[in-house]
Motif scaffolding. Structure first.
Motif, PDB file in Angstrom:
ATOM      1  N   GLN A 180       0.817  -1.224   0.000  1.00 47.60           N
ATOM      2  CA  GLN A 180       0.000   0.000   0.000  1.00 47.60           C
ATOM      3  C   GLN A 180       0.841   1.260   0.000  1.00 47.60           C
ATOM      4  O   GLN A 180       0.299   2.377   0.024  1.00 47.60           O
ATOM      5  CB  GLN A 180      -0.926   0.006   1.229  1.00 47.60           C
ATOM      6  CG  GLN A 180      -1.872  -1.166   1.329  1.00 47.60           C
ATOM      7  CD  GLN A 180      -2.811  -1.242   0.146  1.00 47.60           C
ATOM      8  OE1 GLN A 180      -3.428  -0.249  -0.238  1.00 47.60           O
ATOM      9  NE2 GLN A 180      -2.929  -2.426  -0.444  1.00 47.60           N
ATOM     10  N   ILE A 181       2.159   1.140  -0.046  1.00 43.59           N
ATOM     11  CA  ILE A 181       3.043   2.309   0.021  1.00 43.59           C
ATOM     12  C   ILE A 181       2.793   3.235  -1.170  1.00 43.59           C
ATOM     13  O   ILE A 181       2.820   2.809  -2.325  1.00 43.59           O
ATOM     14  CB  ILE A 181       4.524   1.874   0.049  1.00 43.59           C
ATOM     15  CG1 ILE A 181       4.839   1.140   1.347  1.00 43.59           C
ATOM     16  CG2 ILE A 181       5.452   3.077  -0.097  1.00 43.59           C
ATOM     17  CD1 ILE A 181       6.213   0.536   1.390  1.00 43.59           C
ATOM     18  N   GLY A 182       2.543   4.512  -0.886  1.00 45.55           N
ATOM     19  CA  GLY A 182       2.387   5.512  -1.943  1.00 45.55           C
ATOM     20  C   GLY A 182       1.051   5.528  -2.639  1.00 45.55           C
ATOM     21  O   GLY A 182       0.848   6.311  -3.573  1.00 45.55           O
ATOM     22  N   LEU A 183       0.109   4.682  -2.217  1.00 41.42           N
ATOM     23  CA  LEU A 183      -1.180   4.627  -2.914  1.00 41.42           C
ATOM     24  C   LEU A 183      -2.118   5.754  -2.507  1.00 41.42           C
ATOM     25  O   LEU A 183      -2.978   6.177  -3.302  1.00 41.42           O
ATOM     26  CB  LEU A 183      -1.864   3.285  -2.639  1.00 41.42           C
ATOM     27  CG  LEU A 183      -1.636   2.174  -3.673  1.00 41.42           C
ATOM     28  CD1 LEU A 183      -0.155   1.840  -3.800  1.00 41.42           C
ATOM     29  CD2 LEU A 183      -2.421   0.931  -3.287  1.00 41.42           C
ATOM     30  N   GLU A 184      -1.985   6.238  -1.290  1.00 41.01           N
ATOM     31  CA  GLU A 184      -2.906   7.253  -0.795  1.00 41.01           C
ATOM     32  C   GLU A 184      -2.765   8.549  -1.599  1.00 41.01           C
ATOM     33  O   GLU A 184      -1.660   9.061  -1.790  1.00 41.01           O
ATOM     34  CB  GLU A 184      -2.633   7.530   0.678  1.00 41.01           C
ATOM     35  CG  GLU A 184      -3.656   8.451   1.316  1.00 41.01           C
ATOM     36  CD  GLU A 184      -3.443   8.614   2.820  1.00 41.01           C
ATOM     37  OE1 GLU A 184      -4.105   9.446   3.418  1.00 41.01           O
ATOM     38  OE2 GLU A 184      -2.579   7.888   3.370  1.00 41.01           O
ATOM     39  N   GLY A 185      -3.885   9.061  -2.056  1.00 41.54           N
ATOM     40  CA  GLY A 185      -3.886  10.318  -2.793  1.00 41.54           C
ATOM     41  C   GLY A 185      -3.629  10.176  -4.279  1.00 41.54           C
ATOM     42  O   GLY A 185      -3.665  11.173  -5.003  1.00 41.54           O
ATOM     43  N   LEU A 186      -3.352   8.964  -4.758  1.00 40.97           N
ATOM     44  CA  LEU A 186      -3.109   8.775  -6.189  1.00 40.97           C
ATOM     45  C   LEU A 186      -4.412   8.877  -6.980  1.00 40.97           C
ATOM     46  O   LEU A 186      -5.478   8.527  -6.481  1.00 40.97           O
ATOM     47  CB  LEU A 186      -2.493   7.404  -6.452  1.00 40.97           C
ATOM     48  CG  LEU A 186      -0.985   7.223  -6.254  1.00 40.97           C
ATOM     49  CD1 LEU A 186      -0.598   5.800  -6.613  1.00 40.97           C
ATOM     50  CD2 LEU A 186      -0.188   8.200  -7.089  1.00 40.97           C
ATOM     51  N   PRO A 187      -4.353   9.366  -8.234  1.00 35.49           N
ATOM     52  CA  PRO A 187      -5.541   9.305  -9.099  1.00 35.49           C
ATOM     53  C   PRO A 187      -5.978   7.853  -9.288  1.00 35.49           C
ATOM     54  O   PRO A 187      -5.156   6.936  -9.257  1.00 35.49           O
ATOM     55  CB  PRO A 187      -5.042   9.913 -10.425  1.00 35.49           C
ATOM     56  CG  PRO A 187      -3.845  10.718 -10.060  1.00 35.49           C
ATOM     57  CD  PRO A 187      -3.211  10.034  -8.885  1.00 35.49           C
ATOM     58  N   ASP A 188      -7.261   7.657  -9.508  1.00 36.39           N
ATOM     59  CA  ASP A 188      -7.809   6.301  -9.610  1.00 36.39           C
ATOM     60  C   ASP A 188      -7.137   5.478 -10.703  1.00 36.39           C
ATOM     61  O   ASP A 188      -6.946   4.275 -10.560  1.00 36.39           O
ATOM     62  CB  ASP A 188      -9.319   6.365  -9.872  1.00 36.39           C
ATOM     63  CG  ASP A 188     -10.076   6.894  -8.657  1.00 36.39           C
ATOM     64  OD1 ASP A 188      -9.508   6.866  -7.555  1.00 36.39           O
ATOM     65  OD2 ASP A 188     -11.233   7.336  -8.834  1.00 36.39           O
ATOM     66  N   ASN A 189      -6.771   6.138 -11.828  1.00 32.82           N
ATOM     67  CA  ASN A 189      -6.202   5.378 -12.945  1.00 32.82           C
ATOM     68  C   ASN A 189      -4.754   4.961 -12.702  1.00 32.82           C
ATOM     69  O   ASN A 189      -4.165   4.247 -13.510  1.00 32.82           O
ATOM     70  CB  ASN A 189      -6.289   6.194 -14.239  1.00 32.82           C
ATOM     71  CG  ASN A 189      -5.432   7.453 -14.188  1.00 32.82           C
ATOM     72  OD1 ASN A 189      -5.222   8.033 -13.121  1.00 32.82           O
ATOM     73  ND2 ASN A 189      -4.945   7.895 -15.326  1.00 32.82           N
ATOM     74  N   GLU A 190      -4.139   5.413 -11.588  1.00 29.15           N
ATOM     75  CA  GLU A 190      -2.751   5.046 -11.291  1.00 29.15           C
ATOM     76  C   GLU A 190      -2.645   4.078 -10.120  1.00 29.15           C
ATOM     77  O   GLU A 190      -1.556   3.552  -9.858  1.00 29.15           O
ATOM     78  CB  GLU A 190      -1.926   6.301 -10.983  1.00 29.15           C
ATOM     79  CG  GLU A 190      -1.803   7.264 -12.153  1.00 29.15           C
ATOM     80  CD  GLU A 190      -0.911   8.452 -11.825  1.00 29.15           C
ATOM     81  OE1 GLU A 190      -0.033   8.302 -10.956  1.00 29.15           O
ATOM     82  OE2 GLU A 190      -1.103   9.530 -12.423  1.00 29.15           O
ATOM     83  N   VAL A 191      -3.730   3.848  -9.421  1.00 27.35           N
ATOM     84  CA  VAL A 191      -3.666   3.037  -8.197  1.00 27.35           C
ATOM     85  C   VAL A 191      -3.271   1.595  -8.495  1.00 27.35           C
ATOM     86  O   VAL A 191      -2.372   1.025  -7.856  1.00 27.35           O
ATOM     87  CB  VAL A 191      -5.011   3.084  -7.450  1.00 27.35           C
ATOM     88  CG1 VAL A 191      -5.032   2.064  -6.320  1.00 27.35           C
ATOM     89  CG2 VAL A 191      -5.244   4.477  -6.878  1.00 27.35           C
TER      90      VAL A 191
END
Length: 408
Positions: free
Chosen positions: A14-25
Motif C-alpha cells: 500500500q506504500i504511496g497509494l494514498e492520494g493517487l488518481p484512480d487510474n494510477e492506483v
C-alpha cells in the motif's frame, strides 16, 4: 506470527497509494508487489552464493535492498527518476553478475522484472518513457546473453551450481510473475466490483428521478431532446390542508419526518398502480397516468389513486396523532412531457391540462376530490359523483366540476 507477517506484506503493497488518481492506483499497487517479491525472492540467491563461498554476496544483496527501497524512493524523487536510478543499478548488477558467472546462470533473466515493473507503473501515464525503458532492458538482457556466454574466471562456483541457479531463476521468475498477475487481477476485480456497485447506485438514482422508459432513452441516445406530445393523460394534484400553520409549530426535523411519512405512503400507492410521480412542491403531491406510456384507463386509475390517498391520510392521522386533510384536484386531457436540464435532470409535464388540474386542487375543499367534466365523462358510470356546478377559475373561466365521492 503469521498474521503479523501477512499484515506487514499488506502494508508494503500500500506504500504511496494514498492520494493517487484512480487510474494510477492499480499500476502502483502491482509495482509495489513486484518490488516486494523481487526483494523476497533475492534472499535464496544471497544464501546460496554465501554458502558456496562466492564473493558475489554484495552483488546479490544490491537487488534485495533496491527492490525494498524503490517504492519509498518514488515519493521522494518522482516516479521517472526513481525508475531511472533503480533500473540503472539493477541492470548494472545483473550485467556484472552475468559477466562473473556466465550466461548459463540465467541471472540476466531477472532484468525481465524491470519490463514488468515499468509496464505496470508507467504504461498509462508515461507511455513513451515506458517504451524507452523497456527497450533498454531488452537490449541489456540480449547483450548479457551474447557477450558473456562463459564465466569470466573471476568467480568459480562450478557449472553444476550455475545450472542449479538457472533452474531456480526460472522457478522464481515464473512464481513472481504469477503472483504479480494474481494480485493485479484481484485488484482489478475489486475495482470492477466497486465500479459495478457505483453503476448500480447511479442506475437506481436515475430510475428514481426519471420514468424507466425515459431513463432508457437518455442512456441510449444521450443527445436526444426528450419531448413527447401526449393526447390523453390524467393528472392529480394533492395538497395538505393547513400545512403552513402546522409547520410553524413543528421543529424542522419533526416537520420533515412528518411530511416524508405522508409522501412516502403516497409513493407506495403510486408504485402499486404503475403511475408516474411527477414531483412534490412543498406540501403538494403531483402524480400522472398515461405517460410516458399511454394507457386507456388513465382516468380510472387516477380516480382509484385519489380515493386511496383519502383512505391513507385517515389511517396516517391516527398513526401520527395529527389530523390530516387533503384537497385533491383531477383533470384529463392532452399534455406535453419531457426532460429539462443538464444537471439534476427533471421529467415534467406542461399544458392547459396541468394548469386545470392544479386549479381543481386549489379551488377545491378539504377532504374532497374535485374533478372536471372531462374526467367525469371518462369515468362514466363506474364511480359516484356529486355535482358542484360551475366554478370560476382564474385564467380559464367558468367550468363545470364534480366531487368524486366513491367507486360503484
Amino acid at each position: 506470527m503469521l498474521g503479523n507477517l501477512i499484515d506487514w506484506f499488506r502494508r508494503q503493497t500500500q506504500i504511496g497509494l494514498e492520494g493517487l488518481p484512480d487510474n494510477e492506483v492499480s499500476g502502483r499497487y502491482a509495482y509495489n508487489v513486484t518490488c516486494l517479491l523481487g526483494a523476497v525472492f533475492t534472499v535464496p540467491f544471497v544464501i546460496g552464493y554465501a554458502l558456496a563461498g562466492a564473493p558475489l554476496l554484495a552483488v546479490t544483496v544490491s537487488p534485495l535492498m533496491l527492490n525494498f527501497l524503490l517504492p519509498r524512493l518514488i515519493p521522494l524523487v518522482g516516479q521517472s527518476l526513481a525508475l531511472l536510478i533503480g533500473g540503472s543499478v539493477l541492470i548494472s548488477v545483473f550485467v556484472v553478475a552475468t559477466f562473473l558467472t556466465g550466461a548459463s546462470s540465467g541471472l540476466y533473466l531477472f532484468m525481465f522484472n524491470g519490463i514488468v515493473a515499468v509496464a505496470l507503473l508507467q504504461s498509462v501515464t508515461r507511455p513513451k518513457e515506458s517504451a524507452v525503458l523497456v527497450l533498454v532492458v531488452i537490449v541489456a538482457m540480449a547483450a548479457s546473453r551474447l557477450l558473456f556466454p562463459e564465466p569470466s574466471g573471476l568467480l568459480d562456483v562450478g557449472e553444476g551450481f550455475n545450472r542449479t541457479v538457472y533452474v531456480v531463476t526460472l522457478i522464481v521468475l515464473t512464481s513472481q510473475i504469477a503472483a504479480i498477475l494474481f494480485s493485479l487481477t484481484a485488484q482489478v476485480a475489486q475495482a470492477e466490483a466497486a465500479l459495478a456497485a457505483e453503476h448500480a447506485r447511479s442506475e437506481a438514482l436515475l430510475q428514481n428521478l426519471l420514468p424507466d422508459e425515459i431513463a432508457t432513452r437518455l442512456k441510449d441516445r444521450p443527445g436526444e431532446v426528450i419531448a413527447d406530445g401526449l393526447p390523453a393523460v390524467t393528472l392529480l394534484f394533492a395538497h395538505i390542508v393547513d400545512f403552513t400553520p402546522r409547520s410553524a409549530r413543528m421543529s424542522p426535523e419533526t416537520l420533515v419526518g412528518w411530511l416524508n411519512r405522508i409522501f412516502s405512503a403516497f409513493d407506495v400507492l403510486t408504485a402499486e398502480r404503475g403511475l408516474e410521480k411527477i414531483k412534490t412542491i412543498g406540501d403538494a403531491y403531483m402524480v400522472a397516468a398515461g405517460l410516458p406510456v399511454a394507457r386507456k384507463d388513465h382516468a380510472e386509475i387516477i380516480a382509484d389513486m385519489a380515493l386511496a390517498m383519502q383512505a391513507e391520510v385517515k389511517r396516517l392521522s391516527q398513526e401520527l396523532g395529527e389530523p390530516i386533510d387533503l384537497r385533491i384536484g383531477i383533470h384529463s386531457g392532452p399534455a406535453i412531457a419531457g426532460v429539462i436540464g443538464t444537471s439534476k435532470v427533471f421529467y415534467d409535464v406542461w399544458g392547459d391540462t396541468v394548469n386545470t388540474a392544479s386549479r381543481m386542487e386549489s379551488h377545491g375543499e378539504p377532504g374532497r376530490i374535485q374533478v372536471t367534466a372531462a374526467t367525469r365523462a371518462l369515468l362514466a358510470d363506474r364511480y359516484e359523483f356529486a355535482p358542484r356546478g360551475p366554478v370560476e377559475i382564474k385564467g380559464i373561466g367558468r367550468i363545470e366540476t364534480f366531487w368524486l365521492t366513491g367507486k360503484r
